[in-house]
Write a protein that holds these residues in place. Structure first.
Motif, PDB file in Angstrom:
ATOM      1  N   THR A  64       0.829  -1.211   0.000  1.00  0.00           N
ATOM      2  CA  THR A  64       0.000   0.000   0.000  1.00  0.00           C
ATOM      3  C   THR A  64       0.862   1.259   0.000  1.00  0.00           C
ATOM      4  O   THR A  64       0.478   2.261  -0.621  1.00  0.00           O
ATOM      5  N   THR A  92      -7.120   9.466  -0.051  1.00  0.00           N
ATOM      6  CA  THR A  92      -7.664   8.112  -0.064  1.00  0.00           C
ATOM      7  C   THR A  92      -6.546   7.078  -0.097  1.00  0.00           C
ATOM      8  O   THR A  92      -6.594   6.069   0.630  1.00  0.00           O
ATOM      9  N   GLY A  95      -5.063   6.970   3.234  1.00  0.00           N
ATOM     10  CA  GLY A  95      -5.963   6.254   4.134  1.00  0.00           C
ATOM     11  C   GLY A  95      -5.801   4.747   4.017  1.00  0.00           C
ATOM     12  O   GLY A  95      -5.883   4.025   5.020  1.00  0.00           O
ATOM     13  N   ALA A  96      -5.560   4.265   2.803  1.00  0.00           N
ATOM     14  CA  ALA A  96      -5.325   2.825   2.608  1.00  0.00           C
ATOM     15  C   ALA A  96      -4.073   2.381   3.355  1.00  0.00           C
ATOM     16  O   ALA A  96      -4.048   1.310   3.978  1.00  0.00           O
ATOM     17  N   LEU A  98      -2.847   3.850   6.009  1.00  0.00           N
ATOM     18  CA  LEU A  98      -3.163   3.899   7.440  1.00  0.00           C
ATOM     19  C   LEU A  98      -3.922   2.646   7.881  1.00  0.00           C
ATOM     20  O   LEU A  98      -3.594   2.053   8.917  1.00  0.00           O
ATOM     21  N   LEU A  99      -4.897   2.225   7.102  1.00  0.00           N
ATOM     22  CA  LEU A  99      -5.639   1.006   7.450  1.00  0.00           C
ATOM     23  C   LEU A  99      -4.726  -0.218   7.472  1.00  0.00           C
ATOM     24  O   LEU A  99      -4.831  -1.060   8.369  1.00  0.00           O
ATOM     25  N   VAL A 102      -2.600  -0.030  10.638  1.00  0.00           N
ATOM     26  CA  VAL A 102      -3.377  -0.395  11.832  1.00  0.00           C
ATOM     27  C   VAL A 102      -3.569  -1.909  11.879  1.00  0.00           C
ATOM     28  O   VAL A 102      -3.417  -2.531  12.938  1.00  0.00           O
ATOM     29  N   PHE A 103      -3.878  -2.513  10.730  1.00  0.00           N
ATOM     30  CA  PHE A 103      -3.999  -3.966  10.646  1.00  0.00           C
ATOM     31  C   PHE A 103      -2.696  -4.634  11.101  1.00  0.00           C
ATOM     32  O   PHE A 103      -2.712  -5.595  11.874  1.00  0.00           O
TER      33      PHE A 103
END
Length: 122
Positions: A64, A92, A95-96, A98-99, A102-103
């Motif tokens: 990502t 966006t 944001g990908a 960041l997700l 976090v995962f």
């Protein structure tokens, strides 16, 4: 369209990875954290299943990050001035990342929680 050789395809892909590593601080940071997590995996002797989760998380974050770099470069090329849609595309993509990060943190906590507690003597 002219067909390219496999060696050229792989060389171009490697150049993209190197470009990301050389120009993007976050790619270097995430790569460093990946090395630390892999070292911790070896030190704590995590299971094969845990390795699959850790490596999936690591590669998801790095992929990502590279996609975010590609989106930012393409947007800057297409529209170098500030535009709401350019901002939306960049935000966006970020944001990908960041997700994915976090995962990766959640996976790291789940995999290393018990081994670290055991190492600390709890």
């Amino acid at each position: 369209m002219k067909r390219r050789s496999w060696s050229l395809v792989f060389r171009n892909a490697a150049e993209g990875i190197v470009y990301g590593f050389r120009t993007q601080r976050n790619v270097r940071v995430h790569s460093g954290v990946a090395v630390i997590m892999c070292s911790a995996g070896f030190i704590f002797g995590i299971s094969r299943t845990d390795w699959m989760f850790v490596l999936t998380a690591i590669f998801l974050v790095l992929v990502t990050e590279l996609m975010n770099t590609a989106v930012e470069a393409a947007v800057d090329l297409a529209h170098p001035h500030i535009h709401p849609l350019a901002k939306a595309a960049k935000d966006t993509a970020a944001g990908a990342v960041l997700l994915a990060a976090v995962f990766a943190v959640v996976i790291g906590c789940m995999v290393f929680f018990k081994p670290v507690l055991h190492w600390l003597g709890f």
